[in-house]
Write a protein that holds these residues in place. Sequence first.
Motif, short mmCIF file in Angstrom:
data_model
loop_
_atom_site.label_atom_id
_atom_site.label_comp_id
_atom_site.label_asym_id
_atom_site.label_seq_id
_atom_site.Cartn_x
_atom_site.Cartn_y
_atom_site.Cartn_z
N GLY A 133 0.80 -1.22 0.00
CA GLY A 133 0.00 0.00 0.00
C GLY A 133 0.83 1.27 0.00
N THR A 134 2.05 1.19 0.49
CA THR A 134 2.94 2.36 0.48
C THR A 134 3.40 2.63 -0.95
OG1 THR A 134 3.68 1.70 2.68
CG2 THR A 134 4.97 3.40 1.57
N ASP A 189 -6.36 7.49 0.19
CA ASP A 189 -5.62 6.40 0.84
C ASP A 189 -6.66 5.50 1.50
OD1 ASP A 189 -4.21 4.64 2.40
OD2 ASP A 189 -2.84 6.13 3.24
N ALA A 199 -6.27 2.30 2.33
CA ALA A 199 -5.62 1.09 2.85
C ALA A 199 -6.50 0.38 3.87
CB ALA A 199 -4.27 1.44 3.48
N GLN A 200 -7.34 1.17 4.58
CA GLN A 200 -8.14 0.57 5.66
C GLN A 200 -9.61 0.43 5.28
OE1 GLN A 200 -7.39 2.76 9.30
NE2 GLN A 200 -5.17 2.72 9.02
N SER A 258 -4.20 -1.38 0.41
CA SER A 258 -3.18 -2.31 0.89
C SER A 258 -3.82 -3.66 1.17
CB SER A 258 -2.56 -1.76 2.18
OG SER A 258 -1.84 -2.77 2.86
N LYS A 294 -5.37 -5.93 7.13
CA LYS A 294 -6.35 -5.01 6.54
C LYS A 294 -7.65 -5.77 6.26
CE LYS A 294 -2.95 -1.93 6.05
NZ LYS A 294 -2.78 -0.65 6.69
C1 LIG Z 1 -1.44 0.04 6.06
C2 LIG Z 1 -1.53 1.42 5.59
C3 LIG Z 1 -0.72 1.90 4.53
C4 LIG Z 1 0.42 1.13 3.94
O1 LIG Z 1 0.15 -0.13 3.49
P1 LIG Z 1 1.33 -1.19 3.36
O2 LIG Z 1 0.74 -2.26 2.50
O3 LIG Z 1 1.64 -1.68 4.74
O4 LIG Z 1 2.49 -0.54 2.72
C5 LIG Z 1 -0.94 3.19 4.07
N1 LIG Z 1 -1.86 3.99 4.63
C6 LIG Z 1 -2.64 3.57 5.66
C7 LIG Z 1 -3.65 4.52 6.22
C8 LIG Z 1 -2.48 2.29 6.19
O5 LIG Z 1 -3.24 1.91 7.21
#
Ligand SMILES: *Cc1c(COP(=O)(O)O)cnc(C)c1O
Length: 378
Positions: A63-64, A166, A168-169, A190, A195
């Motif tokens: 996710g990064t 973003d 990711a969550q 991510s 997650k």
């Molecule tokens: C987990 C997360 C990321 C990064 O994801 P990775 O797959 O661990 O690199 C980015 N932003 C938020 C808000 C996250 O919770």
Amino acid sequence: MNAAPIAFIDLKAQRDRIREQIDAAITGVVEHGAFILGPEVEEFEASLAEYTGARHVVTCANGTDALQLALMAKEIGPGDAVFVPSFTFVATAEAAVLVGATPVFVDVRPDSFNMDPVSLEAAIDAVAVTDLAPKAVIPVDLFGQPADYSAIKAVADRHGLTVVADAAQSLGGSLHNRRVGSLAELTTTSFFPAKPLGCYGDGGAVMTDDDGLADTLRSLRFHGKGSNKYDNVRIGMNSRLDTIQAAILTEKMVIFADELDARDRITRRYSEALADVAQVPVLMAGARSAWAQYTIRVRNRDHIADALRKKGVPVAIHYPRPLHTQAPYRAFPTPTSGVPVAERLAGEVLSLPMHPYLDETTQSRIVDALRNAIGGNP
Ligand SMILES: *Cc1c(COP(=O)(O)O)cnc(C)c1O
């Protein structure tokens, strides 16, 4: 007393539910041997596109990287300001630094924990007196709830900013019946194991409706390739989702909707049992959360967290320090009004065990332990 250990996130219960399917998915890839960008990757990208409503899903290594790829696709770099909430996981701000841009920290709302559009305006004002060019804003869908995209987009449009969500969550969440993935020009996510939709290692994706951006992202994730991998048309990265992880994710997609419903039920039970003793999560009108975390606000947070851990209830602090106060990020701009809400939340938030397989008996144990800790009872 029932002393069975409580999981903060129970990945084993999910594994038990779909053990055969996962094993078959992994074996299938090991057998055909196309470990990098094998057919399962495209298959998963297509199923996630269909689920989210995004026209294109471009998977990548985590996710990064997804955030970094999205910024690179928009050619954001040195001299550019990227607005990010201070109250988030570090990756949101880190991605801006990794492309050479300057993260500018924005405050969040005390109810949703998500980016405050008023603070975003103030942060843009703060940048106006510098040499930085405002280019992008990265709202975060914290703990699973989509940010207020209509309000943020209104500010972004006034100032010509790209919105990179973003998510990711928040994969599986929605806003006014539009799923996360289709709420911004670019959305990143991510598949980190914890997650809402997690694989068995690292993974990520960028979603967009823009055909040109999707082509650029596919090039960027593969060393900036052109018509083939030895034709290099830009500086890129090596950031692909492993075929094995894609195969696992396709199996997890089958039960994803059911898991999201379970998260909704568990959230309702928590909130009904705790609303009188803690500040329970607040959803915006029209929002559905993926409930990556169930996070409450309490006074005397550290004392309560200790008491719960002593009772065998695992809890987490998301997040104990806002990013603008941490050493590598301290020099970056904030609005002149500061980021007071992020600072206050960092001392009050407490995340309770949350996953689709949390049964009622275990949840009652957690609730009882929490009510006792808040009441100061043994
Ligand atoms: C987990 C997360 C990321 C990064 O994801 P990775 O797959 O661990 O690199 C980015 N932003 C938020 C808000 C996250 O919770």
